[in-house]
Write a protein that holds these residues in place. Structure first.
Motif, PDB file in Angstrom:
ATOM      1  N   GLY A 120      -1.999  10.043  -3.097  1.00  0.00           N
ATOM      2  CA  GLY A 120      -0.599   9.205  -2.974  1.00  0.00           C
ATOM      3  C   GLY A 120      -0.072   9.665  -1.636  1.00  0.00           C
ATOM      4  O   GLY A 120       0.305   8.565  -0.811  1.00  0.00           O
ATOM      5  N   ARG A 121      -0.233  10.945  -0.856  1.00  0.00           N
ATOM      6  CA  ARG A 121       0.529  10.910   0.458  1.00  0.00           C
ATOM      7  C   ARG A 121      -0.583  10.412   1.312  1.00  0.00           C
ATOM      8  O   ARG A 121       0.202   9.609   2.350  1.00  0.00           O
ATOM      9  CB  ARG A 121       0.455  12.681   0.521  1.00  0.00           C
ATOM     10  CG  ARG A 121       1.686  13.145  -0.315  1.00  0.00           C
ATOM     11  CD  ARG A 121       1.892  14.836   0.261  1.00  0.00           C
ATOM     12  NE  ARG A 121       0.589  15.571   0.372  1.00  0.00           N
ATOM     13  CZ  ARG A 121       0.012  16.282  -0.445  1.00  0.00           C
ATOM     14  NH1 ARG A 121       0.634  16.560  -1.632  1.00  0.00           N
ATOM     15  NH2 ARG A 121      -1.132  17.080  -0.170  1.00  0.00           N
ATOM     16  N   LEU A 122      -1.635  10.493   1.306  1.00  0.00           N
ATOM     17  CA  LEU A 122      -2.473   9.542   2.281  1.00  0.00           C
ATOM     18  C   LEU A 122      -2.149   8.193   2.124  1.00  0.00           C
ATOM     19  O   LEU A 122      -1.997   7.551   3.552  1.00  0.00           O
ATOM     20  CB  LEU A 122      -3.934  10.096   1.990  1.00  0.00           C
ATOM     21  CG  LEU A 122      -4.351  11.537   2.549  1.00  0.00           C
ATOM     22  CD1 LEU A 122      -5.961  11.568   1.676  1.00  0.00           C
ATOM     23  CD2 LEU A 122      -4.399  11.484   3.902  1.00  0.00           C
ATOM     24  N   GLN A 123      -2.240   7.580   0.968  1.00  0.00           N
ATOM     25  CA  GLN A 123      -1.860   6.202   0.966  1.00  0.00           C
ATOM     26  C   GLN A 123      -0.505   5.840   1.737  1.00  0.00           C
ATOM     27  O   GLN A 123      -0.538   4.911   2.350  1.00  0.00           O
ATOM     28  CB  GLN A 123      -1.950   5.924  -0.491  1.00  0.00           C
ATOM     29  CG  GLN A 123      -1.795   4.240  -0.788  1.00  0.00           C
ATOM     30  CD  GLN A 123      -2.011   3.816  -2.091  1.00  0.00           C
ATOM     31  OE1 GLN A 123      -1.743   4.738  -2.863  1.00  0.00           O
ATOM     32  NE2 GLN A 123      -2.294   2.607  -2.451  1.00  0.00           N
ATOM     33  N   ILE A 126      -1.133   5.962   5.396  1.00  0.00           N
ATOM     34  CA  ILE A 126      -1.929   4.868   5.858  1.00  0.00           C
ATOM     35  C   ILE A 126      -1.498   3.603   5.742  1.00  0.00           C
ATOM     36  O   ILE A 126      -1.606   2.679   6.587  1.00  0.00           O
ATOM     37  CB  ILE A 126      -3.290   4.893   5.151  1.00  0.00           C
ATOM     38  CG1 ILE A 126      -4.136   6.267   5.539  1.00  0.00           C
ATOM     39  CG2 ILE A 126      -4.289   3.964   5.590  1.00  0.00           C
ATOM     40  CD1 ILE A 126      -5.362   6.638   4.942  1.00  0.00           C
ATOM     41  N   SER A 127      -0.511   3.195   4.853  1.00  0.00           N
ATOM     42  CA  SER A 127      -0.171   1.784   4.426  1.00  0.00           C
ATOM     43  C   SER A 127       0.702   1.377   5.786  1.00  0.00           C
ATOM     44  O   SER A 127       0.242   0.098   5.955  1.00  0.00           O
ATOM     45  CB  SER A 127       0.695   1.851   3.151  1.00  0.00           C
ATOM     46  OG  SER A 127       1.820   1.615   3.381  1.00  0.00           O
ATOM     47  N   PRO A 128       1.480   1.994   6.341  1.00  0.00           N
ATOM     48  CA  PRO A 128       2.074   1.460   7.590  1.00  0.00           C
ATOM     49  C   PRO A 128       1.161   0.889   8.832  1.00  0.00           C
ATOM     50  O   PRO A 128       1.276  -0.140   9.593  1.00  0.00           O
ATOM     51  CB  PRO A 128       2.939   2.290   8.161  1.00  0.00           C
ATOM     52  CG  PRO A 128       3.272   3.475   7.164  1.00  0.00           C
ATOM     53  CD  PRO A 128       2.002   3.265   6.294  1.00  0.00           C
ATOM     54  N   LEU A 129      -0.400   1.699   8.555  1.00  0.00           N
ATOM     55  CA  LEU A 129      -0.977   1.337   9.645  1.00  0.00           C
ATOM     56  C   LEU A 129      -1.731  -0.290   9.365  1.00  0.00           C
ATOM     57  O   LEU A 129      -2.043  -0.586  10.402  1.00  0.00           O
ATOM     58  CB  LEU A 129      -2.221   2.372   9.770  1.00  0.00           C
ATOM     59  CG  LEU A 129      -1.801   3.766  10.422  1.00  0.00           C
ATOM     60  CD1 LEU A 129      -2.647   4.801  10.052  1.00  0.00           C
ATOM     61  CD2 LEU A 129      -1.392   3.504  11.606  1.00  0.00           C
ATOM     62  N   GLY A 130      -1.698  -0.377   8.106  1.00  0.00           N
ATOM     63  CA  GLY A 130      -2.392  -1.706   7.912  1.00  0.00           C
ATOM     64  C   GLY A 130      -1.461  -2.852   8.347  1.00  0.00           C
ATOM     65  O   GLY A 130      -2.026  -3.973   8.829  1.00  0.00           O
TER      66      GLY A 130
END
Length: 147
Positions: A120-123, A126-130
């Motif tokens: 969850g923390r990794l997601q 990473i989500s703003p990078l998308g």
């Protein structure tokens, strides 16, 4: 870098681990139960017994003349001559293997919640990078490929 690679690999595993069913948790507990371990070892011993009763003596003439295979031998006969306690050892080794599998399964269940939190923390990280990748903001400068 190894730590990061391991963390990423574990987080890939986290989603299925977090979705473990009640049956998987129960199975892990059962494998840790000495009574269940003994029952599984007894079942494996019974299955091995079926195989051990296979008559291999008719093949004796194709073996080395110095071998100890006799015309009416079963696999059990041959193994018993090599190790009189092999069946007890097979049973004990199987019971220990089931206990080890129970420990691993229990530890995996215990880790599943932590792996889910890490995923969850990794997601979230990473989500703003998308969005940045989609907008082209992270692409490098355009270089002229012609010299």
């Amino acid at each position: 870098m190894r730590l990061m690679s391991a963390a990423l690999a574990l987080s890939v595993v986290a989603v299925p681990a977090a979705a473990q069913s009640r049956a998987e948790v129960d199975a892990a507990r059962a494998l840790q139960d000495p009574v269940a371990q003994e029952g599984i070892a007894a079942a494996v011993s019974a299955l091995a017994g079926i195989v051990l009763d296979t008559r291999v003596g008719p093949l004796a003439r194709y073996t080395d003349p110095r071998s100890d295979i006799r015309p009416n031998d079963t696999l059990r006969d041959i193994e018993r001559r090599r190790d009189p306690h092999f069946e007890a050892r097979l049973h004990d080794d199987t019971r220990r293997a089931v206990a080890g599998a129970g420990m691993v399964a229990g530890d995996a269940v215990a880790m599943s919640a932590e792996l889910a939190r890490t995923a969850g923390r990794l997601q979230a990280a990473i989500s703003p990078l998308g969005g940045l990748l989609a907008s082209g903001a992270l692409s490098g400068p355009d270089y002229d490929d012609e010299y």
